[in-house]
Design a protein around this motif. Structure first.
Motif, PDB file in Angstrom:
ATOM      1  N   LEU A 233      -6.712 -64.104  76.190  1.00  0.00           N
ATOM      2  CA  LEU A 233      -7.913 -63.805  75.337  1.00  0.00           C
ATOM      3  C   LEU A 233      -8.847 -64.754  75.065  1.00  0.00           C
ATOM      4  CD1 LEU A 233      -5.607 -61.202  73.319  1.00  0.00           C
ATOM      5  CD2 LEU A 233      -7.767 -60.455  74.705  1.00  0.00           C
ATOM      6  N   ARG A 234      -8.297 -66.134  74.676  1.00  0.00           N
ATOM      7  CA  ARG A 234      -8.952 -67.208  74.345  1.00  0.00           C
ATOM      8  C   ARG A 234      -9.584 -67.604  75.585  1.00  0.00           C
ATOM      9  NH1 ARG A 234      -9.194 -72.232  74.612  1.00  0.00           N
ATOM     10  NH2 ARG A 234      -7.720 -72.422  76.334  1.00  0.00           N
ATOM     11  N   GLU A 235      -9.101 -67.684  76.826  1.00  0.00           N
ATOM     12  CA  GLU A 235      -9.957 -68.036  77.860  1.00  0.00           C
ATOM     13  C   GLU A 235     -11.210 -67.187  78.270  1.00  0.00           C
ATOM     14  OE1 GLU A 235      -6.662 -67.999  80.730  1.00  0.00           O
ATOM     15  OE2 GLU A 235      -6.103 -70.167  80.121  1.00  0.00           O
ATOM     16  N   ALA A 236     -10.905 -65.884  77.781  1.00  0.00           N
ATOM     17  CA  ALA A 236     -12.147 -64.927  78.065  1.00  0.00           C
ATOM     18  C   ALA A 236     -13.027 -65.229  77.161  1.00  0.00           C
ATOM     19  CB  ALA A 236     -11.469 -63.601  78.169  1.00  0.00           C
ATOM     20  N   GLY A 237     -12.962 -65.790  76.089  1.00  0.00           N
ATOM     21  CA  GLY A 237     -14.009 -65.869  75.132  1.00  0.00           C
ATOM     22  C   GLY A 237     -13.903 -65.126  73.838  1.00  0.00           C
ATOM     23  N   LEU A 238     -12.726 -64.325  73.815  1.00  0.00           N
ATOM     24  CA  LEU A 238     -12.749 -63.343  72.717  1.00  0.00           C
ATOM     25  C   LEU A 238     -11.900 -63.537  71.560  1.00  0.00           C
ATOM     26  CD1 LEU A 238     -11.732 -60.287  75.174  1.00  0.00           C
ATOM     27  CD2 LEU A 238     -13.784 -60.863  73.952  1.00  0.00           C
ATOM     28  N   ILE A 239     -11.141 -64.682  71.584  1.00  0.00           N
ATOM     29  CA  ILE A 239     -10.649 -65.279  70.505  1.00  0.00           C
ATOM     30  C   ILE A 239     -10.493 -66.729  70.362  1.00  0.00           C
ATOM     31  CG2 ILE A 239      -9.200 -63.020  70.192  1.00  0.00           C
ATOM     32  CD1 ILE A 239      -6.587 -64.887  71.241  1.00  0.00           C
ATOM     33  N   GLU A 240     -10.543 -67.391  69.095  1.00  0.00           N
ATOM     34  CA  GLU A 240     -10.096 -68.629  69.036  1.00  0.00           C
ATOM     35  C   GLU A 240      -8.869 -68.692  68.185  1.00  0.00           C
ATOM     36  OE1 GLU A 240     -12.872 -70.542  66.232  1.00  0.00           O
ATOM     37  OE2 GLU A 240     -12.902 -68.855  65.103  1.00  0.00           O
ATOM     38  N   ARG A 241      -7.986 -69.849  68.645  1.00  0.00           N
ATOM     39  CA  ARG A 241      -6.867 -70.118  68.215  1.00  0.00           C
ATOM     40  C   ARG A 241      -6.796 -71.387  67.377  1.00  0.00           C
ATOM     41  NH1 ARG A 241      -1.917 -69.156  71.873  1.00  0.00           N
ATOM     42  NH2 ARG A 241      -0.971 -68.383  69.955  1.00  0.00           N
ATOM     43  N   ILE A 242      -6.307 -71.416  65.879  1.00  0.00           N
ATOM     44  CA  ILE A 242      -6.441 -72.512  64.892  1.00  0.00           C
ATOM     45  C   ILE A 242      -5.156 -72.836  64.566  1.00  0.00           C
ATOM     46  CG2 ILE A 242      -7.506 -73.237  62.775  1.00  0.00           C
ATOM     47  CD1 ILE A 242      -9.685 -70.849  62.922  1.00  0.00           C
ATOM     48  N   ARG A 243      -4.837 -73.935  64.887  1.00  0.00           N
ATOM     49  CA  ARG A 243      -3.668 -74.326  64.529  1.00  0.00           C
ATOM     50  C   ARG A 243      -3.047 -74.280  63.220  1.00  0.00           C
ATOM     51  NH1 ARG A 243      -0.189 -77.972  67.547  1.00  0.00           N
ATOM     52  NH2 ARG A 243      -2.128 -78.373  68.914  1.00  0.00           N
ATOM     53  N   GLY A 244      -2.076 -73.850  63.091  1.00  0.00           N
ATOM     54  CA  GLY A 244      -1.608 -73.810  61.466  1.00  0.00           C
ATOM     55  C   GLY A 244      -1.860 -72.322  61.026  1.00  0.00           C
ATOM     56  N   LYS A 245      -2.964 -71.719  61.494  1.00  0.00           N
ATOM     57  CA  LYS A 245      -3.763 -70.985  60.889  1.00  0.00           C
ATOM     58  C   LYS A 245      -3.297 -69.544  61.658  1.00  0.00           C
ATOM     59  CE  LYS A 245      -7.011 -73.408  58.346  1.00  0.00           C
ATOM     60  NZ  LYS A 245      -8.491 -73.435  57.782  1.00  0.00           N
ATOM     61  N   GLY A 246      -3.571 -69.562  62.999  1.00  0.00           N
ATOM     62  CA  GLY A 246      -3.447 -68.266  63.600  1.00  0.00           C
ATOM     63  C   GLY A 246      -4.356 -68.052  64.819  1.00  0.00           C
ATOM     64  N   SER A 247      -4.696 -66.764  65.256  1.00  0.00           N
ATOM     65  CA  SER A 247      -5.566 -66.390  66.144  1.00  0.00           C
ATOM     66  C   SER A 247      -6.656 -65.551  65.467  1.00  0.00           C
ATOM     67  CB  SER A 247      -4.937 -66.001  67.494  1.00  0.00           C
ATOM     68  OG  SER A 247      -3.936 -66.631  67.953  1.00  0.00           O
ATOM     69  N   PHE A 248      -7.946 -65.774  65.973  1.00  0.00           N
ATOM     70  CA  PHE A 248      -8.925 -64.948  65.283  1.00  0.00           C
ATOM     71  C   PHE A 248      -9.907 -64.618  66.109  1.00  0.00           C
ATOM     72  CE2 PHE A 248      -6.934 -67.817  62.135  1.00  0.00           C
ATOM     73  CZ  PHE A 248      -7.026 -66.933  60.931  1.00  0.00           C
ATOM     74  N   VAL A 249     -10.588 -63.326  65.999  1.00  0.00           N
ATOM     75  CA  VAL A 249     -11.802 -62.799  66.732  1.00  0.00           C
ATOM     76  C   VAL A 249     -12.714 -63.793  66.608  1.00  0.00           C
ATOM     77  CG1 VAL A 249     -13.297 -61.045  67.356  1.00  0.00           C
ATOM     78  CG2 VAL A 249     -10.832 -60.701  66.526  1.00  0.00           C
ATOM     79  N   VAL A 250     -13.451 -64.281  67.883  1.00  0.00           N
ATOM     80  CA  VAL A 250     -14.605 -65.035  67.500  1.00  0.00           C
ATOM     81  C   VAL A 250     -15.679 -64.597  66.815  1.00  0.00           C
ATOM     82  CG1 VAL A 250     -13.995 -66.525  69.794  1.00  0.00           C
ATOM     83  CG2 VAL A 250     -15.509 -64.486  69.806  1.00  0.00           C
ATOM     84  N   LYS A 251     -16.552 -65.319  66.253  1.00  0.00           N
ATOM     85  CA  LYS A 251     -17.753 -64.743  65.352  1.00  0.00           C
ATOM     86  C   LYS A 251     -18.972 -64.187  66.079  1.00  0.00           C
ATOM     87  CE  LYS A 251     -16.847 -67.099  61.301  1.00  0.00           C
ATOM     88  NZ  LYS A 251     -15.319 -67.483  61.158  1.00  0.00           N
ATOM     89  N   GLN A 252     -18.948 -64.839  67.632  1.00  0.00           N
ATOM     90  CA  GLN A 252     -19.927 -64.492  68.402  1.00  0.00           C
ATOM     91  C   GLN A 252     -19.253 -63.984  69.643  1.00  0.00           C
ATOM     92  OE1 GLN A 252     -23.328 -64.698  68.021  1.00  0.00           O
ATOM     93  NE2 GLN A 252     -23.056 -65.274  65.639  1.00  0.00           N
ATOM     94  N   LEU A 253     -19.304 -62.716  69.730  1.00  0.00           N
ATOM     95  CA  LEU A 253     -18.653 -62.052  70.549  1.00  0.00           C
ATOM     96  C   LEU A 253     -19.277 -62.026  72.119  1.00  0.00           C
ATOM     97  CD1 LEU A 253     -16.774 -59.131  69.171  1.00  0.00           C
ATOM     98  CD2 LEU A 253     -15.581 -60.671  70.509  1.00  0.00           C
ATOM     99  N   PRO A 254     -18.802 -62.158  73.295  1.00  0.00           N
ATOM    100  CA  PRO A 254     -19.541 -61.821  74.527  1.00  0.00           C
ATOM    101  C   PRO A 254     -19.948 -60.468  74.501  1.00  0.00           C
ATOM    102  CG  PRO A 254     -17.364 -62.220  74.994  1.00  0.00           C
ATOM    103  CD  PRO A 254     -17.520 -62.398  73.578  1.00  0.00           C
ATOM    104  N   ASN A 255     -20.775 -60.232  75.792  1.00  0.00           N
ATOM    105  CA  ASN A 255     -20.963 -58.853  76.005  1.00  0.00           C
ATOM    106  C   ASN A 255     -19.778 -58.171  76.305  1.00  0.00           C
ATOM    107  OD1 ASN A 255     -22.007 -56.225  76.803  1.00  0.00           O
ATOM    108  ND2 ASN A 255     -23.548 -57.113  78.293  1.00  0.00           N
ATOM    109  N   LEU A 256     -19.250 -57.005  75.621  1.00  0.00           N
ATOM    110  CA  LEU A 256     -17.870 -56.560  76.064  1.00  0.00           C
ATOM    111  C   LEU A 256     -18.001 -55.719  77.076  1.00  0.00           C
ATOM    112  CD1 LEU A 256     -16.319 -55.812  72.471  1.00  0.00           C
ATOM    113  CD2 LEU A 256     -16.093 -57.798  73.965  1.00  0.00           C
ATOM    114  N   GLU A 257     -19.443 -55.241  77.621  1.00  0.00           N
ATOM    115  CA  GLU A 257     -19.385 -54.464  78.461  1.00  0.00           C
ATOM    116  C   GLU A 257     -18.996 -55.100  79.809  1.00  0.00           C
ATOM    117  OE1 GLU A 257     -23.152 -52.399  78.643  1.00  0.00           O
ATOM    118  OE2 GLU A 257     -22.914 -51.249  76.843  1.00  0.00           O
ATOM    119  N   GLY A 258     -19.430 -56.197  79.789  1.00  0.00           N
ATOM    120  CA  GLY A 258     -19.087 -57.118  81.046  1.00  0.00           C
ATOM    121  C   GLY A 258     -17.688 -57.705  81.239  1.00  0.00           C
ATOM    122  N   VAL A 259     -16.727 -57.263  80.086  1.00  0.00           N
ATOM    123  CA  VAL A 259     -15.435 -57.944  79.979  1.00  0.00           C
ATOM    124  C   VAL A 259     -14.512 -56.873  80.912  1.00  0.00           C
ATOM    125  CG1 VAL A 259     -13.483 -58.401  78.731  1.00  0.00           C
ATOM    126  CG2 VAL A 259     -15.749 -59.270  78.021  1.00  0.00           C
TER     127      VAL A 259
END
Length: 371
Positions: free
Chosen positions: A51-77
């Motif tokens: 999911l991170r490699e696809a640009g959908l989430i970011e992983r923050i050490r010590g905090k967890g994983s979060f949906v990115v603030k600027q999502l790609p075009n999901l129709e193309g995923v």
């Protein structure tokens, strides 16, 4: 049928598509996803990495994983997300490849290691090497530690000899972790493997001996069960006799020697194997040629039998430098090509490309008097 990590990554993608998860929202942790889908944390970790490699989430050490603030075009995923991987994780950081290898020697393994290291350097990839010493427990521990810690992006594995498959390796295959086997394959397991055509090589070596007038030839090895390279060399040996008159030609087998197996090299085991070889020779004095499945067994035959003038010993692989050991008629495997292909196939997997399950490298038959 989707792989386990693909099911998890697709589930999270659908939550993002439907708005259940919005930009900035926290995604379930590795532990939570593992419990929800009843899988290992290695599997859930792989799903989050995809999911991170696809640009959908970011992983923050010590905090967890979060949906990115600027999502790609999901129709193309597309799903599964495995097909959307970006090269080597990363574009910014080089890939790290783990190599698991039993051991190396002048006869076999050293050139393979050198070629893998050089190919990784050419590709800008880092290489971590772990010696398994031929022990399945060490191999399993190395797989678990390298993958679970996230230390490597993919694995190249020279599997150990053994009657049972490594459970950790099988789990990585099922989870879709980038993996390439070298020297041998796991029968019935769909994983990319690079090795010599052992059936053809053993048959060619046997036919060379038959053409030179040897009618009774013995194949010598440790127990072949579940070690594909030995099983296939034995198959090739037998195949060379298939079109010969059985009354004039005879294939013999001595496949219970164990002293050359990792962890089995003791004074007692060597003495036992030497005695077994001498007993075999006394039972079958008509044998005039031996084919050893590896160089160290050829040396043991040489020591046990003293190599009289009417006896030929041959094997797979032999040191190029006679100082490293006596030369024999042998199959020379192309270790350099094997290593190059293994790295190329693994990097292709990291780019999300499809790769063949089996890649065969060339071999040649080399006389004892050739360097």
């Amino acid at each position: 049928m989707a792989l386990l990590y693909e099911r998890i990554s697709t589930h999270v993608l659908e939550e993002i598509r439907s708005g259940v998860l919005r930009p900035g929202d926290r995604v379930a942790s590795e532990m939570e996803l593992a419990a929800q889908f009843e899988v290992s944390r290695i599997t859930s970790k792989r799903a989050l990495e995809v999911l991170r490699e696809a640009g959908l989430i970011e992983r923050i050490r010590g905090k967890g994983s979060f949906v990115v603030k600027q999502l790609p075009n999901l129709e193309g995923v597309t799903t599964p997300l495995k097909g959307a991987l970006r090269p080597a994780r990363r574009g910014q950081t080089p890939a790290t490849i783990g190599l698991l290898i039993p051991d190396v020697s002048e006869a076999y393994g050293l050139e393979l290691l050198q070629s893998i290291e050089e190919r990784c350097a050419e590709a800008g990839a880092n290489l971590l090497v772990r010696r398994t010493r031929g022990r399945q427990a060490d191999e399993e521990q190395a797989v678990e530690s390298l993958v679970a810690s996230g230390a490597v992006d993919g694995l190249i594995v020279f599997p150990v000899h053994g009657d049972f498959y490594n459970a950790s390796l099988l789990r990585q295959v099922l989870d879709g972790f980038p993996l390439v086997l070298v020297d041998r394959h796991l029968s019935g397991i769909p994983v990319s493997a690079v090795h010599t055509d052992n059936v053809a090589a053993s048959r060619a070596l046997t036919e060379r001996l038959l053409e030179r007038g040897h009618r009774h030839i013995a194949f010598v090895s440790p127990p072949p069960l579940n070690t594909s390279s030995i099983e296939e060399r034995l198959e090739g040996f037998r195949a060379a006799f298939a079109e010969r008159e059985s009354g004039d030609h005879q294939a013999h087998q001595l496949t219970e020697l164990r002293s050359t197996l990792p962890g089995s090299f003791t004074t007692e085991s060597v003495r036992s194997d030497l005695e077994t070889i001498r007993e075999f020779r006394s039972r079958f004095p008509e044998v005039t040629a031996f084919i050893a499945c590896e160089y160290n067994l050829a040396r043991m035959l040489d020591r046990a039998l003293g190599r009289p003038d009417d006896l030929v010993i041959s094997c797979f692989d032999s040191p190029g430098d006679p100082i490293a050991g006596p030369p024999f008629l042998h199959v020379r495997q192309n270790q350099r090509e094997m290593g190059n292909q293994a790295v190329d196939l693994l990097l292709a997997q990291l780019r999300g490309e499809s790769v063949p399950k089996l890649s065969l490298v060339p071999f040649e038959i080399v006389d004892a008097d050739r360097t």
